[in-house]
Design a protein around this motif. Structure first.
Motif, PDB file in Angstrom:
ATOM      1  N   PRO A  51       5.239  43.100  21.632  1.00 41.47           N
ATOM      2  CA  PRO A  51       5.855  44.651  21.619  1.00 41.47           C
ATOM      3  C   PRO A  51       6.419  45.106  20.247  1.00 41.47           C
ATOM      4  CG  PRO A  51       6.658  43.580  23.523  1.00 41.47           C
ATOM      5  CD  PRO A  51       6.039  42.397  22.810  1.00 41.47           C
ATOM      6  N   SER A  52       6.569  46.011  19.955  1.00 41.06           N
ATOM      7  CA  SER A  52       7.262  46.492  18.842  1.00 41.06           C
ATOM      8  C   SER A  52       7.421  48.204  18.732  1.00 41.06           C
ATOM      9  CB  SER A  52       6.236  46.318  17.603  1.00 41.06           C
ATOM     10  OG  SER A  52       7.059  46.853  16.311  1.00 41.06           O
ATOM     11  N   THR A  53       8.448  48.696  18.480  1.00 43.06           N
ATOM     12  CA  THR A  53       8.748  49.808  18.141  1.00 43.06           C
ATOM     13  C   THR A  53       8.695  50.254  16.691  1.00 43.06           C
ATOM     14  OG1 THR A  53       9.820  50.243  20.344  1.00 43.06           O
ATOM     15  CG2 THR A  53      10.328  51.986  18.443  1.00 43.06           C
ATOM     16  N   ARG A  54       9.784  49.730  16.260  1.00 42.24           N
ATOM     17  CA  ARG A  54      10.117  49.878  14.712  1.00 42.24           C
ATOM     18  C   ARG A  54       9.075  49.576  13.800  1.00 42.24           C
ATOM     19  NH1 ARG A  54      14.277  50.111  17.554  1.00 42.24           N
ATOM     20  NH2 ARG A  54      13.372  48.338  18.777  1.00 42.24           N
ATOM     21  N   THR A  55       8.463  48.309  13.940  1.00 44.90           N
ATOM     22  CA  THR A  55       7.696  47.630  12.939  1.00 44.90           C
ATOM     23  C   THR A  55       6.304  48.374  12.870  1.00 44.90           C
ATOM     24  OG1 THR A  55       8.754  45.563  13.237  1.00 44.90           O
ATOM     25  CG2 THR A  55       6.927  45.481  12.071  1.00 44.90           C
ATOM     26  N   ARG A  56       5.712  48.607  14.073  1.00 43.63           N
ATOM     27  CA  ARG A  56       4.625  49.552  14.283  1.00 43.63           C
ATOM     28  C   ARG A  56       4.635  50.749  13.701  1.00 43.63           C
ATOM     29  NH1 ARG A  56       0.975  50.963  19.526  1.00 43.63           N
ATOM     30  NH2 ARG A  56      -0.228  52.535  18.317  1.00 43.63           N
ATOM     31  N   VAL A 102       0.316  41.539  11.004  1.00 40.92           N
ATOM     32  CA  VAL A 102      -0.006  40.874  12.049  1.00 40.92           C
ATOM     33  C   VAL A 102       1.400  40.514  12.808  1.00 40.92           C
ATOM     34  CG1 VAL A 102      -0.840  38.594  13.107  1.00 40.92           C
ATOM     35  CG2 VAL A 102      -1.964  39.914  11.184  1.00 40.92           C
ATOM     36  N   ARG A 103       1.499  40.728  13.929  1.00 39.55           N
ATOM     37  CA  ARG A 103       2.740  40.104  14.828  1.00 39.55           C
ATOM     38  C   ARG A 103       2.187  39.364  16.032  1.00 39.55           C
ATOM     39  NH1 ARG A 103       8.027  43.548  17.046  1.00 39.55           N
ATOM     40  NH2 ARG A 103       8.561  43.181  15.043  1.00 39.55           N
ATOM     41  N   THR A 104       2.573  38.008  15.778  1.00 43.42           N
ATOM     42  CA  THR A 104       2.197  37.113  16.682  1.00 43.42           C
ATOM     43  C   THR A 104       3.471  36.158  17.145  1.00 43.42           C
ATOM     44  OG1 THR A 104       0.463  35.470  17.047  1.00 43.42           O
ATOM     45  CG2 THR A 104       1.490  35.544  14.949  1.00 43.42           C
ATOM     46  N   HIS A 129       9.440  33.395  11.244  1.00 42.13           N
ATOM     47  CA  HIS A 129       9.864  34.248  10.179  1.00 42.13           C
ATOM     48  C   HIS A 129       9.672  35.758  10.668  1.00 42.13           C
ATOM     49  CE1 HIS A 129       9.869  31.350   7.097  1.00 42.13           C
ATOM     50  NE2 HIS A 129       8.758  30.852   7.254  1.00 42.13           N
ATOM     51  N   HIS A 130      10.676  36.764   9.878  1.00 40.03           N
ATOM     52  CA  HIS A 130      10.583  38.011   9.855  1.00 40.03           C
ATOM     53  C   HIS A 130      10.766  38.869   8.645  1.00 40.03           C
ATOM     54  CE1 HIS A 130       9.933  41.829  11.687  1.00 40.03           C
ATOM     55  NE2 HIS A 130      11.014  42.048  12.458  1.00 40.03           N
ATOM     56  N   PRO A 131       9.993  38.256   7.541  1.00 43.92           N
ATOM     57  CA  PRO A 131      10.116  38.772   6.113  1.00 43.92           C
ATOM     58  C   PRO A 131      10.233  40.101   5.632  1.00 43.92           C
ATOM     59  CG  PRO A 131       7.777  38.037   6.284  1.00 43.92           C
ATOM     60  CD  PRO A 131       8.519  37.606   7.646  1.00 43.92           C
ATOM     61  N   CYS A 132       9.490  41.115   6.523  1.00 44.80           N
ATOM     62  CA  CYS A 132       9.445  42.473   6.140  1.00 44.80           C
ATOM     63  C   CYS A 132      10.890  43.219   6.624  1.00 44.80           C
ATOM     64  CB  CYS A 132       8.340  43.162   6.744  1.00 44.80           C
ATOM     65  SG  CYS A 132       6.806  42.536   6.135  1.00 44.80           S
ATOM     66  N   GLN A 133      11.386  42.527   7.777  1.00 43.21           N
ATOM     67  CA  GLN A 133      12.570  43.060   8.326  1.00 43.21           C
ATOM     68  C   GLN A 133      13.659  42.765   7.274  1.00 43.21           C
ATOM     69  OE1 GLN A 133      13.577  44.616  11.385  1.00 43.21           O
ATOM     70  NE2 GLN A 133      15.480  44.997  10.122  1.00 43.21           N
ATOM     71  N   ILE A 134      13.723  41.554   6.671  1.00 40.50           N
ATOM     72  CA  ILE A 134      14.902  41.124   5.925  1.00 40.50           C
ATOM     73  C   ILE A 134      14.790  41.854   4.376  1.00 40.50           C
ATOM     74  CG2 ILE A 134      15.651  39.170   4.369  1.00 40.50           C
ATOM     75  CD1 ILE A 134      15.212  39.155   8.195  1.00 40.50           C
ATOM     76  N   HIS A 261      22.180  45.264  12.360  1.00 37.93           N
ATOM     77  CA  HIS A 261      21.422  44.800  13.338  1.00 37.93           C
ATOM     78  C   HIS A 261      20.121  45.511  13.272  1.00 37.93           C
ATOM     79  CE1 HIS A 261      20.200  44.225  17.615  1.00 37.93           C
ATOM     80  NE2 HIS A 261      21.458  43.926  17.929  1.00 37.93           N
ATOM     81  N   CYS A 262      19.102  44.532  13.546  1.00 35.38           N
ATOM     82  CA  CYS A 262      17.511  45.100  13.217  1.00 35.38           C
ATOM     83  C   CYS A 262      17.114  45.835  14.282  1.00 35.38           C
ATOM     84  CB  CYS A 262      16.680  43.779  12.739  1.00 35.38           C
ATOM     85  SG  CYS A 262      16.470  42.785  14.273  1.00 35.38           S
ATOM     86  N   LEU A 263      17.872  45.822  15.536  1.00 39.68           N
ATOM     87  CA  LEU A 263      17.315  46.563  16.728  1.00 39.68           C
ATOM     88  C   LEU A 263      16.207  45.925  17.341  1.00 39.68           C
ATOM     89  CD1 LEU A 263      18.143  50.061  15.657  1.00 39.68           C
ATOM     90  CD2 LEU A 263      19.618  48.644  16.984  1.00 39.68           C
ATOM     91  N   PRO A 264      15.618  45.878  18.478  1.00 36.85           N
ATOM     92  CA  PRO A 264      16.527  46.712  19.497  1.00 36.85           C
ATOM     93  C   PRO A 264      17.807  45.655  19.938  1.00 36.85           C
ATOM     94  CG  PRO A 264      14.760  45.759  20.609  1.00 36.85           C
ATOM     95  CD  PRO A 264      14.444  45.616  19.189  1.00 36.85           C
TER      96      PRO A 264
HETATM   97  N1   CP Z   1      13.413  45.006  14.309  1.00 37.60           N
HETATM   98  C1   CP Z   1      12.161  45.069  14.772  1.00 37.60           C
HETATM   99  O1   CP Z   1      11.280  44.089  14.588  1.00 37.60           O
HETATM  100  O2   CP Z   1      11.762  46.089  15.811  1.00 37.60           O
HETATM  101  P1   CP Z   1      10.661  46.033  16.815  1.00 37.60           P
HETATM  102  O3   CP Z   1      10.195  44.763  17.549  1.00 37.60           O
HETATM  103  O4   CP Z   1      10.608  47.423  17.388  1.00 37.60           O
HETATM  104  O5   CP Z   1       9.568  46.236  15.799  1.00 37.60           O
END
Ligand code: CP
Length: 303
Positions: A51-56, A102-104, A129-134, A261-264
């Motif tokens: 699942p994703s809110t922000r990244t998607r 891709v989120r996996t 990793h979560h490179p785009c977030q960082i 905080h990257c949330l949620p």
């Molecule tokens: N921070 C982050 O990756 O949020 P989502 O899981 O909502 O994409």
């Protein structure tokens, strides 16, 4: 050969700085009402197995904001759910789209897709990793604190995918990083060793969160149980109980220290509602910056 973004290790300090500076420029231009069309006629495929809110939404808004188009595929929408080989998926998708986001779960999934794709593959979160977030977090720090070079950045909590990417960022950008993690929840040791060997400032692992935040310009916090760790929730609540970012912990840090905080967020677990809603916490600027940094990434890798 396409350029992939699978971890921050794939790019030099100059290239990573370029993403951040370009994102700041794109943000400024958007606020001024400048219309961007760099990716008109281009399409990206978002393949999300979690699942994703922000990244998607921020990747979709970024692509549309640059004049391009998006096709979203959840896990159940593709033949991956029925065990189609990744190497076939990569080659087929490459015939239709100009990039894959891709989120996996496993890092090996994005690695294999990238090995066979003839278009860029962008890691939108794996367990490692979560490179785009960082990058959006670094952009936020750059906005709030200016030059990254002399900053002390603290990580409080789980040595998870976010922590691993922060370690790689420290190795590249040269800020001091102190991570406070409980025993058994440390970041990936190989990533830590490699980034330490490249870093110009120290990357330190401690147990005591008060020690980590002393003198820190930035404090990072993330949920205690990430996606896929829900069954460990009760155990993790116990293990991390001394790692909450609250007013008591912040009393050990300078008054002008900011909290990321990257949330949620799980209020009253890893962070109190009081801190999350305080002016010190920049989580919602961080969330906005995901869209701007994604524009910079898509522009560079796809245009
Ligand atoms: N921070 C982050 O990756 O949020 P989502 O899981 O909502 O994409």
């Amino acid at each position: 050969m396409p350029r992939h973004l699978l971890s921050l290790q794939d790019f030099s300090k100059e290239e990573l700085t370029g993403f951040v500076e370009r994102a700041l420029q794109l943000k400024k231009e958007q606020k001024q009402g400048v219309a961007h069309r760099q990716l008109a006629g281009r399409t990206i495929g978002l393949v999300f197995e979690k699942p994703s809110t922000r990244t998607r939404v921020s990747f979709e808004a970024a692509m549309y904001g640059l004049g391009g188009q998006v096709i979203f595929l959840s896990a159940r929408d593709t033949q991956l759910a029925r065990s189609e080989p990744l190497k076939d998926m990569a080659r087929v998708m490459s015939r239709y789209v100009d990039g894959m986001v891709v989120r996996t779960f496993g890092q090996e999934v994005v690695d294999e897709l990238a090995a066979y794709a003839t278009v860029p593959v962008i890691n939108a979160l794996t367990d490692l990793h979560h490179p785009c977030q960082i990058l959006s977090d670094i952009m936020t720090v750059r906005e709030k604190k200016g030059d990254l070079q002399n900053l002390k950045i603290a990580w409080v909590g789980d040595g998870n995918n976010m922590a691993n990417s922060w370690i790689q960022a420290a190795g590249k950008f040269g800020f001091e990083l102190v991570l406070a993690c409980p025993e058994g929840y440390e970041p990936n040791p190989d990533i830590l060793e490699r980034s330490r060997s490249e870093a110009i400032s120290s990357i330190t692992l401690v147990r005591d969160p008060a020690h980590a935040v002393a003198g820190a310009d930035v404090i990072n916090v993330d949920v205690w149980a990430s996606m896929g760790q829900e069954e460990q929730q009760a155990e993790r609540l116990k293990v991390f109980s001394n790692y909450q970012v609250n007013r008591r912990l912040l009393a050990n840090a300078p008054d002008d220290c900011i909290v990321l905080h990257c949330l949620p967020a799980h209020r009253e677990e890893e962070i109190t509602d009081e801190v999350l809603e305080s002016p010190q916490c920049v989580a919602f600027d961080q969330a906005e910056n995901k869209m701007h940094i994604h524009k910079a990434i898509l522009e560079k890798l796809i245009a």
